[in-house]
Write a protein that holds these residues in place. Structure first.
Motif, PDB file in Angstrom:
ATOM      1  N   VAL A   1       1.073  -1.185   0.127  1.00  0.00           N
ATOM      2  CA  VAL A   1       0.266   0.186  -0.054  1.00  0.00           C
ATOM      3  C   VAL A   1       0.795   1.461   0.380  1.00  0.00           C
ATOM      4  O   VAL A   1       0.739   1.671  -0.770  1.00  0.00           O
ATOM      5  N   ILE A   2       1.890   1.547   0.674  1.00  0.00           N
ATOM      6  CA  ILE A   2       2.640   2.449   0.755  1.00  0.00           C
ATOM      7  C   ILE A   2       2.979   2.554  -0.180  1.00  0.00           C
ATOM      8  O   ILE A   2       3.919   3.647  -1.178  1.00  0.00           O
ATOM      9  N   SER A   3       4.320   1.184  -1.227  1.00  0.00           N
ATOM     10  CA  SER A   3       4.612   1.698  -2.065  1.00  0.00           C
ATOM     11  C   SER A   3       3.605   2.198  -3.540  1.00  0.00           C
ATOM     12  O   SER A   3       4.998   3.493  -3.942  1.00  0.00           O
ATOM     13  N   ASN A   4       2.531   1.629  -3.304  1.00  0.00           N
ATOM     14  CA  ASN A   4       1.841   1.830  -4.725  1.00  0.00           C
ATOM     15  C   ASN A   4       1.317   3.022  -4.183  1.00  0.00           C
ATOM     16  O   ASN A   4       1.506   4.875  -4.980  1.00  0.00           O
ATOM     17  N   ALA A   5       1.442   3.967  -3.253  1.00  0.00           N
ATOM     18  CA  ALA A   5       0.765   5.820  -2.755  1.00  0.00           C
ATOM     19  C   ALA A   5       2.825   6.536  -3.004  1.00  0.00           C
ATOM     20  O   ALA A   5       2.119   7.548  -3.893  1.00  0.00           O
ATOM     21  N   GLN A   6       3.569   6.385  -3.061  1.00  0.00           N
ATOM     22  CA  GLN A   6       4.598   6.382  -3.480  1.00  0.00           C
ATOM     23  C   GLN A   6       4.832   6.758  -4.650  1.00  0.00           C
ATOM     24  O   GLN A   6       5.264   7.520  -5.223  1.00  0.00           O
ATOM     25  N   LYS A   7       4.240   5.413  -5.691  1.00  0.00           N
ATOM     26  CA  LYS A   7       4.729   5.779  -6.479  1.00  0.00           C
ATOM     27  C   LYS A   7       3.321   6.249  -7.725  1.00  0.00           C
ATOM     28  O   LYS A   7       3.721   7.735  -8.493  1.00  0.00           O
ATOM     29  N   GLY A   8       2.265   6.480  -7.518  1.00  0.00           N
ATOM     30  CA  GLY A   8       1.696   7.610  -7.471  1.00  0.00           C
ATOM     31  C   GLY A   8       1.782   8.856  -7.784  1.00  0.00           C
ATOM     32  O   GLY A   8       1.588   9.857  -8.037  1.00  0.00           O
ATOM     33  N   ILE A   9       3.110   9.207  -6.343  1.00  0.00           N
ATOM     34  CA  ILE A   9       4.051  10.574  -6.663  1.00  0.00           C
ATOM     35  C   ILE A   9       4.944  10.609  -7.059  1.00  0.00           C
ATOM     36  O   ILE A   9       5.825  11.577  -7.040  1.00  0.00           O
ATOM     37  N   GLY A  10       5.743   9.828  -7.440  1.00  0.00           N
ATOM     38  CA  GLY A  10       6.806   9.698  -8.345  1.00  0.00           C
ATOM     39  C   GLY A  10       7.850   9.368  -7.597  1.00  0.00           C
ATOM     40  O   GLY A  10       9.379   9.987  -7.658  1.00  0.00           O
ATOM     41  N   ARG A  11       7.904   8.521  -6.375  1.00  0.00           N
ATOM     42  CA  ARG A  11       8.934   8.318  -5.228  1.00  0.00           C
ATOM     43  C   ARG A  11       8.917   6.650  -4.745  1.00  0.00           C
ATOM     44  O   ARG A  11       9.479   6.606  -4.047  1.00  0.00           O
ATOM     45  N   ASP A  12       8.879   5.890  -5.728  1.00  0.00           N
ATOM     46  CA  ASP A  12       9.099   4.568  -5.399  1.00  0.00           C
ATOM     47  C   ASP A  12      10.348   4.054  -5.844  1.00  0.00           C
ATOM     48  O   ASP A  12      10.882   5.182  -6.700  1.00  0.00           O
ATOM     49  N   PHE A  13      10.457   3.122  -5.072  1.00  0.00           N
ATOM     50  CA  PHE A  13      12.341   2.673  -5.531  1.00  0.00           C
ATOM     51  C   PHE A  13      12.126   2.374  -7.177  1.00  0.00           C
ATOM     52  O   PHE A  13      13.061   1.733  -7.039  1.00  0.00           O
ATOM     53  N   HIS A  14      11.792   2.265  -7.825  1.00  0.00           N
ATOM     54  CA  HIS A  14      11.678   2.514  -9.058  1.00  0.00           C
ATOM     55  C   HIS A  14      12.605   3.391 -10.112  1.00  0.00           C
ATOM     56  O   HIS A  14      12.071   3.509 -11.140  1.00  0.00           O
ATOM     57  N   THR A  15      11.927   4.857  -9.349  1.00  0.00           N
ATOM     58  CA  THR A  15      12.632   6.043 -10.348  1.00  0.00           C
ATOM     59  C   THR A  15      13.329   6.251 -10.132  1.00  0.00           C
ATOM     60  O   THR A  15      13.601   6.683  -8.727  1.00  0.00           O
ATOM     61  N   GLY A  16      14.454   7.243 -10.932  1.00  0.00           N
ATOM     62  CA  GLY A  16      14.954   7.657 -10.676  1.00  0.00           C
ATOM     63  C   GLY A  16      16.539   6.873 -11.179  1.00  0.00           C
ATOM     64  O   GLY A  16      16.562   6.029 -11.014  1.00  0.00           O
ATOM     65  N   ASN A  17      17.262   7.396 -10.388  1.00  0.00           N
ATOM     66  CA  ASN A  17      18.666   7.207 -10.894  1.00  0.00           C
ATOM     67  C   ASN A  17      18.919   6.025  -9.366  1.00  0.00           C
ATOM     68  O   ASN A  17      18.339   6.393  -8.639  1.00  0.00           O
ATOM     69  N   LEU A  18      20.286   5.667  -8.832  1.00  0.00           N
ATOM     70  CA  LEU A  18      20.756   5.157  -8.053  1.00  0.00           C
ATOM     71  C   LEU A  18      20.443   5.593  -6.629  1.00  0.00           C
ATOM     72  O   LEU A  18      19.296   5.570  -5.938  1.00  0.00           O
ATOM     73  N   PHE A  19      20.452   6.710  -6.536  1.00  0.00           N
ATOM     74  CA  PHE A  19      20.637   7.392  -5.094  1.00  0.00           C
ATOM     75  C   PHE A  19      19.354   7.505  -4.836  1.00  0.00           C
ATOM     76  O   PHE A  19      18.946   7.613  -4.188  1.00  0.00           O
ATOM     77  N   GLN A  20      18.472   8.185  -5.914  1.00  0.00           N
ATOM     78  CA  GLN A  20      17.114   8.838  -6.101  1.00  0.00           C
ATOM     79  C   GLN A  20      16.530   6.989  -5.236  1.00  0.00           C
ATOM     80  O   GLN A  20      14.902   6.972  -4.741  1.00  0.00           O
TER      81      GLN A  20
END
Length: 297
Positions: free
Chosen positions: A157-176
């Motif tokens: 649930v938390i991962s899906n919520a973060q994914k909705g605002i572009g902050r999941d662990f599949h988004t951005g470079n390695l550091f992000q």
């Protein structure tokens, strides 16, 4: 989980069954019993969890069992029957090979039986069985049983919520990705702590653990449970008698020695086989019953 017929029986029947099959598997290093136990555990786990159990048994448990068997052959060199030698001069014995195979079979069987136990013995059954004797311990144990699935669902649930605002662990470079992952972990830990406090306050408000406190239970020991209890008791009596007269004797060290399988031994092996496969037999009987009822409509 679809309600397996054995799941619907009284918790006392469930706990006695798992105690018997797991204890027998651990303490009787008999090849026939181990094969029966592993076969029953494998089939029952697949019946309970389907492809998920099949994947777990083949992709995880099978390599673990092979590894356990190999480790024993590599590091244990006891036994009188030498099959060969390693390059360093250590012997490869038949006894260490047999013990490794049987130990691996025992480990695999016990782990799979415990996976079935977690599906059948729910948290409410644990509290029912041990709540009056060990109220705090039973509550903690029942909570532990539900931690993994509950936390797994919540982190989704938390991962899906973060994914909705572009902050999941599949988004951005390695550091992000690392920073987003830590953010999800931080939210999860906060939720877990808050949930623990809420659960504690809730149970305290309900008077859990107080002397004289009554509790509601949906479990009733009916005629069906009594019939199965009598049948299980009879099977255990036959098995115990066979155990007492040495029909299941099997020794590995210093040489392999066992009580030969004769016609008089067959009833004792049948009794433990029926015990191991009892949930599967009940499931098949239920399936036949439902098919008959559907065809009659």
């Amino acid at each position: 989980m679809s309600r397996d017929p054995f799941y619907t029986y009284h918790p006392i029947i469930n706990i006695i069954f798992f105690t018997v099959v797991i204890t027998t598997t651990v303490f009787l290093l008999n090849p026939i019993i181990l094969v029966l136990s592993y076969s029953a555990a494998f089939v029952y786990s697949v019946r309970l969890k389907g492809r998920k159990a099949l994947k777990f048994n083949l992709l995880y448990m099978l390599p673990l069992m092979v590894f356990a068997a190999a480790i024993n052959v590599l590091f244990v060199h006891e036994g009188a029957t030498i099959l060969g030698y390693f390059s360093n001069g250590n012997p490869i014995t038949l006894e260490s090979l047999v013990y490794g195979l049987f130990s691996a079979l025992m480990i695999g069987s016990v782990i799979i039986w415990f996976s079935c136990y977690n599906e059948v013995i729910s948290s409410d059954k644990v509290i029912y069985l041990f709540g009056r004797i060990l109220p705090k311990t039973s509550l903690i144990f029942s909570m532990v049983l539900r931690l993994v699935p509950m936390y797994k669902a919540q982190i989704g649930v938390i991962s899906n919520a973060q994914k909705g605002i572009g902050r999941d662990f599949h988004t951005g470079n390695l550091f992000q990705r690392a920073r987003n992952g830590l953010k999800i972990l931080s939210i999860m830990l906060t939720w877990a702590l808050e949930n623990g406090v809420e659960t504690s306050d809730s149970m305290k408000a309900r008077g859990y653990g107080l002397k004289g406190r009554t509790s509601f239970s949906i479990f009733r020991f009916d005629a069906r449970d009594r019939a199965l209890a009598v049948s299980l008791g009879a099977l255990m009596a036959v098995f115990s008698y066979g155990l007492g007269i040495g029909r299941f004797y099997f020794r590995i060290y210093p040489t392999v020695k066992w009580t030969e399988l004769t016609k008089t031994s067959i009833p004792f092996y049948i009794s433990i086989a029926v015990i191991f496969f009892l949930p599967i037999i009940l499931g098949i009987m239920e399936d036949i019953k439902w098919k008959h009822l559907k065809s009659a409509v």
